[in-house]
Design a protein around this motif. Structure first.
Motif, short mmCIF file in Angstrom:
data_model
loop_
_atom_site.label_atom_id
_atom_site.label_comp_id
_atom_site.label_asym_id
_atom_site.label_seq_id
_atom_site.Cartn_x
_atom_site.Cartn_y
_atom_site.Cartn_z
N THR A 209 0.85 -1.19 0.00
CA THR A 209 0.00 0.00 0.00
C THR A 209 0.89 1.24 0.00
O THR A 209 2.08 1.16 -0.20
CB THR A 209 -0.93 0.01 1.22
OG1 THR A 209 -0.14 -0.01 2.42
CG2 THR A 209 -1.85 -1.22 1.20
N ASN A 210 0.26 2.41 0.22
CA ASN A 210 0.94 3.71 0.14
C ASN A 210 1.54 3.93 -1.25
O ASN A 210 2.63 4.48 -1.41
CB ASN A 210 2.02 3.85 1.21
CG ASN A 210 2.38 5.32 1.46
OD1 ASN A 210 1.54 6.20 1.27
ND2 ASN A 210 3.62 5.58 1.84
N CYS A 211 0.79 3.47 -2.24
CA CYS A 211 1.21 3.60 -3.64
C CYS A 211 -0.02 3.43 -4.52
O CYS A 211 -1.10 3.06 -4.02
CB CYS A 211 2.28 2.56 -3.98
SG CYS A 211 1.74 0.87 -3.79
N PRO A 212 0.09 3.68 -5.82
CA PRO A 212 -1.06 3.49 -6.70
C PRO A 212 -1.55 2.05 -6.71
O PRO A 212 -0.78 1.11 -6.52
CB PRO A 212 -0.53 3.90 -8.07
CG PRO A 212 0.65 4.77 -7.80
CD PRO A 212 1.26 4.23 -6.54
N VAL A 213 -2.84 1.89 -6.91
CA VAL A 213 -3.41 0.55 -7.06
C VAL A 213 -3.24 0.15 -8.52
O VAL A 213 -3.80 0.78 -9.42
CB VAL A 213 -4.90 0.53 -6.68
CG1 VAL A 213 -5.48 -0.88 -6.87
CG2 VAL A 213 -5.09 0.99 -5.24
#
Length: 391
Positions: free
Chosen positions: A144-148
């Motif tokens: 997480t903490n990033c684009p999906v």
């Protein structure tokens, strides 16, 4: 997928220009009481907020955006880029914003961008909700903490879940062929991440729909008969009985599937037609344009009437269409097929009988190179009929 909110979030990600998710920190939730407010967005997801040019050309960049939260309420919030801090924040959630406070530290935040000014936001604050969202996209907490990002495995997993949901909703052993085709189209629309319509690209959508229906049919077969086949049969008669039942249903579905999807494409293109209507005696072309009434009206110009046969394969059965309409026996006959390639000799025979093949564009390359110019794409045929009916 049982959680409606999670399903909405997944759908929003699929339809979004870009998406981002992260676990809210103590600063994000306001738990620390620090002077910095709002939710910090990782620079790996900068594209969800600003273009590269905007970031390169501005020391501080602000944009007001509308965020719809939990499908329930919206806020007029602000995205801010700080070059000095190399960070992006979302602020201005308004008084009474319900997702602030220490109880939301560690909640999963999902942000999806519909366009430059409109976003959707979701907050998942239970392990069940969080795991359901992450599992749908094959993500771990560390990712997480990033684009999906959408992967092939996600697409397959998503399709499987939607198909399973449909099968659970059935109150019959097998749906009718018409319902099966309609369900396949609904499922494809639900899981597709591409923008493609029967008007813009009928060739591609026809293949997408037929492939989806095949996947759906296989899944229902497995659900209904998988255990029986795995457990074995008590006698040869029981084996033959089930085999015949399965094979007959397969033949029936394959024969009707193409017709159902073509009907939907014609409907979406606002084309007039009659399907499976009688011309003479027991003759029934798959489609008559503009109608069977026009066909039987001897004052209606024959130049404005056309038929189309639909056959999944046509290598040996194409001659069946030659005498389906007496008024058109000397005119061109059109045959839509999913057959991938036939011989040049057969195509020469078809041409001599005034038969024009209508083939989805991606399949035309499988035909003999020196005969491909005779083949019409489905889009070409649709445009021809629209012009015919407009004249």
């Amino acid at each position: 997928m049982e959680n409606d909110l999670c399903l909405s979030a997944v759908d929003a990600v699929l339809r979004a220009e870009s998406s981002f998710c992260k676990f809210l920190s103590a600063n994000d939730s306001g738990e620390t009481g620090g002077h910095q407010s709002g939710i910090l967005i990782s620079m790996t997801a900068a594209e969800t907020c600003f273009s590269k040019e905007e970031i390169w050309n501005n020391h501080i960049m602000k944009r007001q955006i509308n965020i719809i939260w939990q499908n329930d309420f919206s806020t007029e919030s602000v995205l801010t880029w700080y070059e000095s801090k190399k960070e992006i924040r979302i602020t201005r959630f308004g008084r009474g914003f319900p997702f602030r406070g220490p109880e939301y530290t560690g909640a999963l935040f999902v942000l999806t961008r519909a366009d430059q000014d409109n976003y959707r936001g979701f907050i998942f604050n239970t392990e069940e909700e969080i795991n359901e969202f992450l599992d749908t996209f094959g993500l771990t907490p560390a990712e997480t903490n990033c684009p999906v990002r959408l992967s092939q495995s996600f697409s397959e997993n998503r399709e499987q879940k939607v198909i399973e949901q449909y099968i659970r909703s059935l109150d019959v052993d097998f749906p009718t062929s018409e319902e099966m085709s309609a369900a396949a189209r609904r499922i494809f629309q639900q899981i597709s991440t591409e923008s493609c319509s029967p008007v813009q690209n009928p060739d591609k959508i026809l293949l997408d729909w037929t492939n989806e229906e095949y996947s759906l049919f296989q899944a229902i077969e497995q659900e209904r008969y998988g255990k029986e086949i795995t457990d074995g049969f008590s006698s040869m008669e029981s084996f033959v009985s089930l085999a015949n039942k399965v094979l007959n249903r397969r033949k029936s579905r394959a024969g009707k599937s193409l017709e159902h999807h073509l009907s939907c494409i014609f409907d979406e293109n606002q084309i007039q037609y009659s399907a499976q209507a009688i011309t003479e005696k027991k003759k029934k072309p798959d489609f008559i344009f503009p109608s069977v009434e026009a066909y039987h009206d001897m004052t209606f110009s024959i130049d404005k009437i056309c038929t189309l046969a639909a056959k999944t394969t046509c290598k040996d059965r194409w001659r069946q269409i030659l005498n389906e309409a007496d008024r058109l026996k000397d005119d061109t006959k059109y045959l839509c097929t999913l057959q991938q390639s036939i011989s040049g000799n057969q195509m020469d025979e078809m041409q001599s009988e005034k038969v024009v093949l209508v083939v989805p564009e991606p399949y035309i390359r499988t035909y003999p190179a020196d005969h491909r110019d005779r083949i019409w794409t489905l889009k070409h045929f649709v445009e021809y009929i629209r012009e015919l009916e407009a004249s």
